[in-house]
Design an enzyme around this catalytic site. Structure first.
Site, PDB file in Angstrom:
ATOM      1  N   LYS A  94     -13.643 -12.300  -3.620  1.00 35.17           N
ATOM      2  CA  LYS A  94     -14.152 -13.686  -3.398  1.00 35.17           C
ATOM      3  C   LYS A  94     -12.966 -14.623  -3.643  1.00 35.17           C
ATOM      4  CE  LYS A  94     -18.731 -13.056  -2.705  1.00 35.17           C
ATOM      5  NZ  LYS A  94     -19.394 -12.972  -1.485  1.00 35.17           N
TER       6      LYS A  94
ATOM      7  N   HIS B 252     -21.564  -1.734   1.616  1.00 30.62           N
ATOM      8  CA  HIS B 252     -20.847  -1.905   2.906  1.00 30.62           C
ATOM      9  C   HIS B 252     -19.639  -1.206   2.915  1.00 30.62           C
ATOM     10  CE1 HIS B 252     -23.760  -5.312   3.074  1.00 30.62           C
ATOM     11  NE2 HIS B 252     -22.832  -6.329   2.489  1.00 30.62           N
TER      12      HIS B 252
END
Ligand code: BG6
Length: 460
Positions: free
Chosen positions: A315, A229
């Protein structure tokens, strides 16, 4: 092969990806009247067709909602083949379900280790010659496994028939980034090392690994989101203008941008792991896998030499948002006597979860003194009818449009960038959940600091 695919086969029909992404995309395509061909799910789940239909309904109930009319049409198109991917009988049954289809689209929503046997099974029933294939990320584990996977797929499919999906490339704001760059003339004169000071990209997620511990512990942030990405996004920001909107001109330039990125070295990377990660199901108790990474990338070409690109992703960070921040240089002299001349001009591209792009500038504050304040000129665009990335990309693949899929050379070029820092190449430092990564990551900081993205829904 210009024909639209006349059947859609998806392997991994009982899996997580089908549940979260593929069924919702199929229903949306049917609702828009863009999908009216046989759809065949394949899995080894011991299921019959009824269970597949029940799974589809459950998936939609949790991901976007069931539209009864569209769901009825989708169900009428659905069939199911149960069986082992190594068993020729599975492919014989698939051949029967395919009936007279000439140009099926095969979607491999399965682990990369299964790509080769499935491709060969399809070849054995003559279902590859006029077919297309969509393959999921992660495309390999490193450069050499990606090359091996490419070779395996290329033994069966031509490159024009292989669609390597990266859902970021199907996101409306990511496509808008490309559009904004090349549909405007004011950017080009300043989009280079003369005027841009640095680029930073933040992909922050406040969630943890959410039951995907076993997958994540094999991947880590660099393989999970940077190699694909975020390097794809970086290539869209840094690529040269394509000469035409045909898929290959665009992809040629993206690949060249990726090739201009220097392979990362240890000193350009800091990895972190949130406290508690090792207690997640599926994660090794002594895992060295990163759930956070900050890195500094160099794009060594005429346009970008000397302009650092900073990327951080992780995260369990304070917010969920993905943002690109392109910071321009300061004016050559300070004309006004300000104590704090503030941020230089910048462009901000908010890619998710909300969407906007903005230009940061300075304007005079009212009053006698020639003092300024920062203003941000914001363009917002968010239509409720926006297509989800999987819907858009599946539709493109059915039509044979490769524009927003990653080409073999681009995928390999991206692996070449991250290859030296994969695995245990650098230490992993612990960070508290809900913070911006470990203190050690301060070593990788843009010249004017990281810009903290505003919380979702709050436009600066
Ligand atoms: C996926 C990653 O590719 O992208 C996930 O595997 C990540 O770990 C996800 O959460 C983020 O996608 P989005 O569209 O929610 O930004």
């Amino acid at each position: 092969m210009a024909d639209t695919s006349d059947a859609l086969v998806f392997f991994g029909a009982s899996g997580d990806l089908a549940y979260k992404q593929i069924f919702p995309a199929l229903q949306a395509m049917v609702r828009r009247g863009q999908l009216n061909v046989p759809i065949i799910g394949v899995a080894k789940a011991g299921w019959g067709r009824d269970q597949l239909v029940a799974r589809a309904r459950d998936s939609l109930a949790h991901h976007g909602g069931v539209d009864e009319a569209a769901f009825a049409k989708l169900t009428a198109l659905l069939s199911y083949v149960d069986g082992d991917y190594g068993d020729p009988a599975t492919f014989e049954r698939l051949r029967q379900e395919l009936g007279g289809a000439q140009h099926p689209l095969h979607y491999f929503a399965i682990p990369p280790s299964m790509f080769e046997p499935v491709a060969e099974g399809l070849a054995s029933i003559g279902a590859t010659a006029q077919a297309r294939v969509v393959v999921e990320k992660p495309f390999g584990r490193d450069l050499s496994s990606a090359q091996e996977l490419n070779r395996a797929l290329r033994r069966v499919f031509a490159e024009e028939a292989i669609f390597r999906i990266d859902h970021y490339l199907g996101k409306e704001p990511v496509e808008n980034l490309l559009f904004f760059r090349f549909a405007n003339s004011f950017l080009e004169p300043i989009w280079n090392r003369e005027h841009v000071n640095s680029i930073q990209i933040t992909m922050a997620e406040s969630c943890g690994v959410e039951g995907r511990g076993a997958y994540y512990d094999e991947a880590g942030a660099i393989r999970d989101v940077v190699q694909n990405h975020l390097l794809q996004v970086t290539s869209l920001i840094t690529m040269e203008p394509p000469s035409a909107a045909d898929p290959d001109a665009m992809r040629d330039h993206k690949t060249l941008a990726l090739k201009a990125m220097l392979p990362l070295s240890d000193r350009d990377v800091v990895r972190g792991q949130f406290r508690g990660y090792r207690n997640e199901p599926g994660v090794a108790p002594d895992s060295q896998v990163e759930t956070f990474v900050a890195l500094r990338l160099r794009v060594e070409n005429w346009r970008w030499a000397g302009v650092p690109v900073f990327i951080r992703a992780g995260k369990n960070l304070p917010v969920t948002t993905t943002e690109v921040f392109v910071q321009l240089k300061r004016p050559p002299r300070l004309v006004f006597e300000e104590d704090h001349p503030g941020h230089p001009n910048y462009f901000r591209f908010r890619l998710s979860p909300d969407v906007f792009l903005s230009l940061g500038a300075r304007a005079k504050m009212p009053g006698e003194a020639m003092r300024g304040e920062e203003v941000e000129l914001v363009a917002r665009h968010q239509s409720p009818d926006e297509m989800a990335p999987y819907e858009r990309l599946l539709g493109d693949a059915m039509r044979g449009d490769q524009r927003f899929f990653a080409r073999e050379d681009a995928v390999e070029a991206a692996w070449r960038v991250v290859d030296p820092v994969l695995g245990r190449a650098t230490p992993v430092y612990e960070y508290e959940p809900g913070t911006w990564g470990p203190a050690e990551a301060d070593r990788i900081t843009p010249p004017d600091g990281w810009v903290t993205p505003t919380p979702p829904g709050i436009v600066p």
